[in-house]
Write a protein that holds these residues in place. Structure first.
Motif, PDB file in Angstrom:
ATOM      1  N   ARG A   5       1.525  -0.937  -0.233  1.00 23.29           N
ATOM      2  CA  ARG A   5      -0.082   0.308  -0.089  1.00 23.29           C
ATOM      3  C   ARG A   5       0.856   0.932   0.423  1.00 23.29           C
ATOM      4  NH1 ARG A   5      -4.637   0.150   3.735  1.00 23.29           N
ATOM      5  NH2 ARG A   5      -5.601  -0.826   2.344  1.00 23.29           N
ATOM      6  N   ILE A   6       0.578   2.313  -0.875  1.00 27.96           N
ATOM      7  CA  ILE A   6       0.924   3.503  -0.749  1.00 27.96           C
ATOM      8  C   ILE A   6       0.336   4.308  -0.943  1.00 27.96           C
ATOM      9  CG2 ILE A   6       2.462   5.298  -2.417  1.00 27.96           C
ATOM     10  CD1 ILE A   6       2.719   3.081  -4.230  1.00 27.96           C
ATOM     11  N   THR A   7       0.645   5.259   0.547  1.00 27.02           N
ATOM     12  CA  THR A   7      -0.449   6.425   1.468  1.00 27.02           C
ATOM     13  C   THR A   7       0.508   7.983   1.424  1.00 27.02           C
ATOM     14  OG1 THR A   7      -0.714   4.439   2.848  1.00 27.02           O
ATOM     15  CG2 THR A   7      -1.325   7.207   3.643  1.00 27.02           C
ATOM     16  N   LEU A   8      -0.308   8.954   0.292  1.00 26.66           N
ATOM     17  CA  LEU A   8       0.400   9.918   0.068  1.00 26.66           C
ATOM     18  C   LEU A   8      -0.465  10.378   0.747  1.00 26.66           C
ATOM     19  CD1 LEU A   8       0.558   8.187  -3.179  1.00 26.66           C
ATOM     20  CD2 LEU A   8       1.588  10.304  -3.377  1.00 26.66           C
ATOM     21  N   ALA A   9       0.218  11.524   1.585  1.00 25.79           N
ATOM     22  CA  ALA A   9      -1.125  12.358   1.887  1.00 25.79           C
ATOM     23  C   ALA A   9      -1.275  13.826   0.745  1.00 25.79           C
ATOM     24  CB  ALA A   9       0.149  13.321   3.338  1.00 25.79           C
ATOM     25  N   VAL A  10      -2.545  14.053   0.955  1.00 21.36           N
ATOM     26  CA  VAL A  10      -3.042  14.948  -0.377  1.00 21.36           C
ATOM     27  C   VAL A  10      -4.934  15.464   0.216  1.00 21.36           C
ATOM     28  CG1 VAL A  10      -2.352  13.666  -2.464  1.00 21.36           C
ATOM     29  CG2 VAL A  10      -4.580  12.767  -1.111  1.00 21.36           C
ATOM     30  N   ALA A  11      -3.929  15.630   1.552  1.00 18.04           N
ATOM     31  CA  ALA A  11      -5.173  16.934   1.923  1.00 18.04           C
ATOM     32  C   ALA A  11      -5.463  17.956   0.930  1.00 18.04           C
ATOM     33  CB  ALA A  11      -4.395  17.347   3.287  1.00 18.04           C
ATOM     34  N   GLY A  12      -6.613  18.579   0.368  1.00 15.09           N
ATOM     35  CA  GLY A  12      -7.052  19.985   0.345  1.00 15.09           C
ATOM     36  C   GLY A  12      -7.457  19.188  -1.496  1.00 15.09           C
ATOM     37  N   PHE A  13      -6.769  18.540  -1.471  1.00 18.62           N
ATOM     38  CA  PHE A  13      -7.564  17.678  -3.298  1.00 18.62           C
ATOM     39  C   PHE A  13      -8.154  17.206  -2.505  1.00 18.62           C
ATOM     40  CE2 PHE A  13      -2.602  19.055  -3.570  1.00 18.62           C
ATOM     41  CZ  PHE A  13      -2.499  19.058  -5.426  1.00 18.62           C
TER      42      PHE A  13
END
Length: 146
Positions: free
Chosen positions: A49-57
């Motif tokens: 699992r790849i987890t990216l922080a994309v807050a605001g999108f």
């Protein structure tokens, strides 16, 4: 920034030119893309699992593409015609990004979801039966008859 020249290694090691090319590409991509926090987790033997922080999108502002053993995630913020705010302090800067990951052989993307400002991309490596290790029995068949 320090660059590494792999040419001397390519002269000595046969068949490792693809590996050195991948390392060179990865270091170049890391410099050219904006930094976005991410994790890579391993579950069981062949699940990731790849987890990216994309807050605001929003979902519509994210594009995930898997092509030629590469996974690319792009975030492009939609421009709106709202009145320009004047920030007293701007610690949360939502900006466009592009992040690429090199996928191994037989790795496919299963799903992608957004939860609490995190983009979760599930991957799995499916090794074909022909490539899995198998036991060879001794003396079970006469090779001279074939």
């Amino acid at each position: 920034m320090r660059t590494v020249n792999f040419a001397p290694l390519n002269r000595s090691f046969i068949g490792f030119d693809q590996l050195t090319s991948l390392i060179d590409t990865a270091t170049r991509n890391e410099i050219q893309t904006s930094s976005i926090p991410y994790n890579i987790e391993s579950f069981e033997d062949n699940k990731y699992r790849i987890t990216l922080a994309v807050a605001g999108f929003k979902d519509a502002e994210l594009n995930i593409e898997s092509k030629n053993k590469a996974l690319t995630v792009k975030g492009t913020k939609e421009t709106t015609e709202k009145a320009a705010s004047k920030f007293v302090h701007q610690g949360l800067k939502v900006q466009d990004f592009e992040k690429s990951f090199q996928l191994g052989d037989h790795v496919k993307v299963l799903a992608a979801n957004i939860e609490n400002g995190l983009l979760l991309i599930d991957l799995e490596r499916e090794i074909p039966e022909a490539l899995k290790p198998r036991q060879i029995q001794i003396g079970k068949e006469d090779l001279a008859q074939h």
